[in-house]
Design a protein around this motif. Sequence first.
Motif, PDB file in Angstrom:
ATOM      1  N   ASP A  18      40.106  30.818  39.397  1.00 27.26           N
ATOM      2  CA  ASP A  18      40.203  31.938  40.333  1.00 27.26           C
ATOM      3  C   ASP A  18      41.283  32.915  39.904  1.00 27.26           C
ATOM      4  O   ASP A  18      41.060  34.136  39.883  1.00 27.26           O
ATOM      5  N   PHE A  19      42.446  32.396  39.524  1.00 27.25           N
ATOM      6  CA  PHE A  19      43.544  33.276  39.151  1.00 27.25           C
ATOM      7  C   PHE A  19      43.264  33.984  37.836  1.00 27.25           C
ATOM      8  O   PHE A  19      43.569  35.174  37.675  1.00 27.25           O
ATOM      9  N   GLY A  20      42.660  33.284  36.887  1.00 23.13           N
ATOM     10  CA  GLY A  20      42.326  33.907  35.609  1.00 23.13           C
ATOM     11  C   GLY A  20      41.366  35.072  35.778  1.00 23.13           C
ATOM     12  O   GLY A  20      41.525  36.139  35.162  1.00 23.13           O
ATOM     13  N   ARG A  21      40.369  34.884  36.632  1.00 20.06           N
ATOM     14  CA  ARG A  21      39.410  35.967  36.862  1.00 20.06           C
ATOM     15  C   ARG A  21      40.077  37.134  37.585  1.00 20.06           C
ATOM     16  O   ARG A  21      39.757  38.308  37.319  1.00 20.06           O
ATOM     17  N   ASN A  22      41.017  36.837  38.478  1.00 20.32           N
ATOM     18  CA  ASN A  22      41.738  37.913  39.162  1.00 20.32           C
ATOM     19  C   ASN A  22      42.608  38.710  38.196  1.00 20.32           C
ATOM     20  O   ASN A  22      42.730  39.932  38.325  1.00 20.32           O
ATOM     21  N   ILE A  23      43.237  38.017  37.230  1.00 20.14           N
ATOM     22  CA  ILE A  23      44.020  38.751  36.220  1.00 20.14           C
ATOM     23  C   ILE A  23      43.108  39.691  35.435  1.00 20.14           C
ATOM     24  O   ILE A  23      43.461  40.844  35.153  1.00 20.14           O
ATOM     25  N   ALA A  24      41.916  39.198  35.064  1.00 24.37           N
ATOM     26  CA  ALA A  24      40.975  40.056  34.327  1.00 24.37           C
ATOM     27  C   ALA A  24      40.625  41.295  35.123  1.00 24.37           C
ATOM     28  O   ALA A  24      40.489  42.396  34.573  1.00 24.37           O
ATOM     29  N   ASN A  25      40.505  41.135  36.438  1.00 29.08           N
ATOM     30  CA  ASN A  25      40.213  42.302  37.279  1.00 29.08           C
ATOM     31  C   ASN A  25      41.385  43.282  37.307  1.00 29.08           C
ATOM     32  O   ASN A  25      41.183  44.509  37.349  1.00 29.08           O
ATOM     33  N   LEU A  26      42.611  42.753  37.272  1.00 24.82           N
ATOM     34  CA  LEU A  26      43.773  43.628  37.186  1.00 24.82           C
ATOM     35  C   LEU A  26      43.775  44.422  35.885  1.00 24.82           C
ATOM     36  O   LEU A  26      44.070  45.618  35.851  1.00 24.82           O
ATOM     37  N   VAL A  27      43.422  43.740  34.813  1.00 20.05           N
ATOM     38  CA  VAL A  27      43.376  44.404  33.509  1.00 20.05           C
ATOM     39  C   VAL A  27      42.282  45.464  33.504  1.00 20.05           C
ATOM     40  O   VAL A  27      42.466  46.580  33.003  1.00 20.05           O
ATOM     41  N   LYS A  28      41.129  45.120  34.065  1.00 22.84           N
ATOM     42  CA  LYS A  28      40.002  46.067  34.102  1.00 22.84           C
ATOM     43  C   LYS A  28      40.394  47.341  34.829  1.00 22.84           C
ATOM     44  O   LYS A  28      40.045  48.460  34.408  1.00 22.84           O
ATOM     45  N   SER A  29      41.135  47.207  35.931  1.00 20.31           N
ATOM     46  CA  SER A  29      41.517  48.393  36.699  1.00 20.31           C
ATOM     47  C   SER A  29      42.535  49.249  35.950  1.00 20.31           C
ATOM     48  O   SER A  29      42.741  50.414  36.296  1.00 20.31           O
ATOM     49  N   ASN A  30      43.167  48.668  34.906  1.00 18.79           N
ATOM     50  CA  ASN A  30      44.175  49.375  34.138  1.00 18.79           C
ATOM     51  C   ASN A  30      43.617  50.001  32.864  1.00 18.79           C
ATOM     52  O   ASN A  30      44.291  50.788  32.219  1.00 18.79           O
TER      53      ASN A  30
END
Length: 431
Positions: A417-429
């Motif tokens: 769950d946390f790994g996928r959330n980090i990827a979403n943070l990166v995507k938004s950046n």
Amino acid sequence: MGERIAVLGAGPMGLAAAYQLVLDGHQPVVFEADDRIGGMTATFDFDGLPIERYYHFHCISDSAFLQVLDELELSSKMHWVETKMGYWFQGHVQPWGNPIALLKFQGLGWRAKVRYGLHAFWSTKRNDWRPLDKVEATGWIKRWVGIEAYEVLWRRLFDYKFYDFAEGLSAAWIWSRIRRIGRSRYDLFREKLGYLEGGSETLLQALKAAIETRGGEIRLKSPITKVAIESGKVKGIETNGVFHAFDKVISTVPLPYVPKLMPDLPVEILQAFQSVKNIAVVCVIAKLRKPVTDNFWLNTNDPEMDIPGLVEYSNLRPLDHHVIYVPFYMPGENPKFSEPDQVFLEKVKRYLKKINQSLSDDDFLCLVASRYRYAQPICEPGYLDKLPPVALPINGLWVADTSYYYPEDRGISESIDFGRNIANLVKSNLT
């Protein structure tokens, strides 16, 4: 051409981040120091049996894990089992883990049993962890269960898991463990845990295939020596003496490694990472001809055993032989962590033969010890307040490990769950 993204660490969190990135159309490169993927979930050849170095199980609340199984078409390989828990105390195994077992438990008064039961019940029902965030755990437990129940049922679990750190842990962190297991049940009297056919390797290889078929890459035996930072921006990474340019870097390696890998971070951030404390583990796996008990869990309170308990894994996942994990937790600085494997192997043989006196030396088919220096963070009250943000004040750099999903304990589902959330943070950046 899209921006180049590196992911450091091929444990569940790193693989989940890379998996989410490839689903979003990116082609990350995962760097792993080990010769295999998985981190603490990695599989090894245990005398002909492919199995994890460290035990894992699944609860019905592991939604992120179950979701990714569904996405990877692995749901049919998930199986749920009614498991049992026991307590080795005063020279014999007693049933544990349900109200009847608590009432029949020998060695504890009625008042202590009632207080213990109320604490377990309300911990399972509680949803909001924040009121417990700044509370110290042993004091919280003593106030609920009393000194008698604490001494019999809790003290050795703290002492042989956390040693010098036993007093000073977050009550929210300990509560999350009670709640997770307490809620994974068929009903009040029956525990429900799950296993994946083939173990964690089934999931790991499916994630690896999903990443690689979509253009991602996983490089093993590639330890990172430095993350290059210039003028407040990530420039790339160095591994095996070679520099690789990257626009974005996600690090999922244990936080104590970060200051060495990223020496150019601001001083206050380096100090925050350096202050993180971790427990080490020496985990012995034993393969036997016959079972030790009929329990999956067995907590231990025995002055001759320096362990908080053991896990009889084959009482969850059917195997050809009986497999038991016996973890020895301790601070990495403790002299015991430097003792040779044979010391721990002999202890395990002695402990198991004491628990089940019908066992002989001939019943032990194989014993292996594995070590992990940064097995578990020490989460103090207000733990998250002391950590830097995941998105560091460096353009293109995100850093996290299992510490960051506090108050939850380390686990495969939480890491996914946390790994996928980090990827979403990166995507938004991404630009």
